[in-house]
Enzyme design. Sequence first.
Site, short mmCIF file in Angstrom:
data_model
loop_
_atom_site.label_atom_id
_atom_site.label_comp_id
_atom_site.label_asym_id
_atom_site.label_seq_id
_atom_site.Cartn_x
_atom_site.Cartn_y
_atom_site.Cartn_z
N GLY A 80 -13.25 -1.42 8.39
CA GLY A 80 -12.88 -2.40 9.61
C GLY A 80 -14.33 -3.58 10.20
O GLY A 80 -15.09 -3.27 10.05
N CYS A 107 -16.90 2.33 4.29
CA CYS A 107 -17.40 1.78 6.13
C CYS A 107 -17.56 1.86 6.92
O CYS A 107 -18.35 2.78 7.08
CB CYS A 107 -16.80 0.42 4.86
SG CYS A 107 -18.16 -1.13 5.16
N TYR A 108 -16.51 1.27 7.92
CA TYR A 108 -16.39 1.51 8.94
C TYR A 108 -16.57 2.62 9.62
O TYR A 108 -16.94 3.16 9.93
CB TYR A 108 -15.74 0.51 10.01
CG TYR A 108 -15.89 0.81 11.03
CD1 TYR A 108 -16.43 0.33 12.10
CD2 TYR A 108 -14.57 2.00 11.75
CE1 TYR A 108 -16.52 1.00 13.59
CE2 TYR A 108 -15.01 2.16 13.15
CZ TYR A 108 -15.39 1.75 13.89
OH TYR A 108 -15.08 2.11 15.25
N HIS A 194 -17.22 -0.95 -1.23
CA HIS A 194 -15.48 -0.24 -1.18
C HIS A 194 -15.05 -0.66 -2.46
O HIS A 194 -14.92 -0.33 -3.86
CB HIS A 194 -14.92 -1.53 -0.35
CG HIS A 194 -15.33 -1.97 0.86
ND1 HIS A 194 -14.10 -1.77 2.27
CD2 HIS A 194 -15.94 -2.23 1.40
CE1 HIS A 194 -14.46 -1.92 2.78
NE2 HIS A 194 -15.69 -2.98 2.81
N GLU A 196 -11.77 0.76 -3.60
CA GLU A 196 -10.45 0.37 -3.22
C GLU A 196 -10.11 -1.13 -3.81
O GLU A 196 -9.55 -1.66 -4.32
CB GLU A 196 -10.00 -0.11 -2.27
CG GLU A 196 -10.02 -0.64 -0.89
CD GLU A 196 -11.35 -0.70 -0.16
OE1 GLU A 196 -12.20 0.38 -0.51
OE2 GLU A 196 -11.49 -0.77 0.79
N ASP A 252 14.58 -6.65 -3.25
CA ASP A 252 15.14 -5.78 -3.11
C ASP A 252 16.12 -5.04 -1.84
O ASP A 252 15.99 -3.99 -2.24
CB ASP A 252 14.22 -6.16 -0.87
CG ASP A 252 12.59 -6.61 -1.34
OD1 ASP A 252 11.96 -6.35 -2.14
OD2 ASP A 252 11.66 -7.00 -0.43
N SER A 253 16.75 -6.03 -2.35
CA SER A 253 18.83 -5.57 -1.06
C SER A 253 19.03 -5.24 -3.24
O SER A 253 19.86 -4.30 -2.88
CB SER A 253 19.30 -6.76 -0.84
OG SER A 253 18.92 -7.74 -1.64
N SER A 254 18.70 -6.02 -3.87
CA SER A 254 18.84 -4.97 -5.17
C SER A 254 18.96 -3.84 -5.50
O SER A 254 20.08 -3.28 -5.27
CB SER A 254 18.51 -6.37 -6.40
OG SER A 254 18.88 -7.30 -6.49
N LYS A 402 5.94 -3.06 -2.44
CA LYS A 402 6.97 -4.20 -3.85
C LYS A 402 6.41 -4.08 -5.05
O LYS A 402 8.21 -3.41 -5.56
CB LYS A 402 6.17 -5.43 -3.82
CG LYS A 402 7.34 -6.30 -4.33
CD LYS A 402 8.36 -6.63 -3.11
CE LYS A 402 9.47 -7.80 -3.81
NZ LYS A 402 10.06 -7.95 -3.03
#
Length: 546
Positions: A80, A107-108, A194, A196, A252-254, A402
């Site tokens: 952060g 980190c933070y 980090h 990630e 997404d809607s599909s 996603k």
Amino acid sequence: MKTSPKKSIKKFGASNKLPVVKAAKAPSKIVILDFGSQYTQVIARRVRECRVYSEILPHTTKATDIAADGTVRGIILSGGPASVYAPKAPKVDPAIYALGVPILGICYGMQLLTRDLGGVVARSNHREYGKGVLKTTGSAPLFKGLSKTIDVWNSHGDRIEKLPAGFAAIGHTENSPHAVIADARRRIYGMQFHPEVHHTPKGKAILQNFLHGICGAPSDWTMGSFIERICAQIREQVGGGRVILGLSGGVDSSVAAALIHKAIGDQLTCIFVDNGLLRYGERDAVSRLFGRNFKIHLKIVDGTSRFLGKLKGVTDPEKKRKLIGTEFIRVFEQAARDVQNSAKGSKQQFKFLAQGTLYPDVIESVPIAGNPASLIKSHHNVGGLPKDMKFELVEPLRQLFKDEVREVGRELGLPQEVVDRQPFPGPGLAVRIIGAITPERLRIVRDADRIVLDEMKESGWYFKVWQSFAVLLPVQSVGVMGDERTYDYTIALRIVESQDGMTADWVRLPYDLLGRISSRIINEVKGVNRCVLDISSKPPATIEWE
Ligand code: XMP
């Protein structure tokens, strides 16, 4: 600034909680407490890539809430922008240290747990930003299978001066003697770098060691098990009721439609609004796939004349977007009422509205001063309906990123054309015609777009880029075709690569492919005599032209 018309629409009756899962066992989970790092979502995604479910919660979440459902196997404290000794530095509920689950501070997060547990953190004279080299000591489970020297990526100004009781340093960098710390007995760890980010190449292996080795979390977050669980959940939520879903043809809607259909079959009705601003053949493709192939109840509403009528003579991009957004809601609302009325008298009423809302849209965050992540916009996938239409929301993708939605789509048998589809803006071709929209200009941009997509697919480039499309410029110029002088429009080609649409660069496509696209557009699309290539990056340009 451009804004999505959908963005200003109020969320309709959304609840932040999904109903409790009963039918299938919930996966174990890692809770990530957010301190406003721009990488918090990246941590969550990396954890999920290790097939462990992760959830981002505000740093203010109570320890009792974290532990409430009994599935938490570990806690990660994110990085952060704050300093732990700043007056309003974000804190955690100290009871998390007594939960008995492993904790990893990044980190933070590391500085915070150091201070909370009795150590000392101070401003470093040697700030570390960018690449660094970590040297590990001993045989800590965190570094299992890794060499003693690890390339890492740093971004911090503070450092640990004194370790809390029970802790030992198990890794150091040139400027941080306590770059990684551990209390092996309590299973509490901290790292200054980090793990990630991709710039820490072995970061995922370190996270894996934490998740599987230290937390003992099994790899039980798979899309197959998610589908099974979420289908049970949908059935439980809707019972015998019926569900309406606005299908746009986007990913997404599909995926939401296919998932809900798998769960409740004919209780789902999809509404597809043709606003007259769609790409070539889109309406037929949706009708073929969902109506004929998946056999989903599909209501197609032709709103072409309504939308084009409203847009007549409108040239301002923002006005175009607003008009389309508002009109969409009106048309959808009418279609939803029609669908509801058609079910009047039947025992099964349409009580539910489904939406393809994704996890990044629902992450709750507490604003933290200096948090760059809070500046990042997102295009909300939320439709708006008037309050008197009493729908309860069904949002089966609320837990997913996603790429996970795409994976679910693949598992459900949706074709790659749909699952890996390039994004298409809600206002459609309207924002790809600069200036006023006329049926003639729509025909031109639609035909040019079809050729771009054809050639991109044919050459294998379509799935390698973020977006590839044609833009119609209101610039006419002189040309010659046969013996005749022409005075026709210009098409700009916009082909970009991007990770998330927030930044982008133009794609260096092979010249012969560009040449083919250009010559086909000029030869096949009546009204175009010139084709240009947009070589701007975002920022400072945007991906769409309006
Ligand atoms: P820009 O043009 O802002 O676009 O660089 C970033 C990404 O968002 C898409 N986009 C939209 N998507 N409604 C949407 O659903 C919109 O109004 C909208 N405007 C832009 C754009 O295609 C790109 O992928």
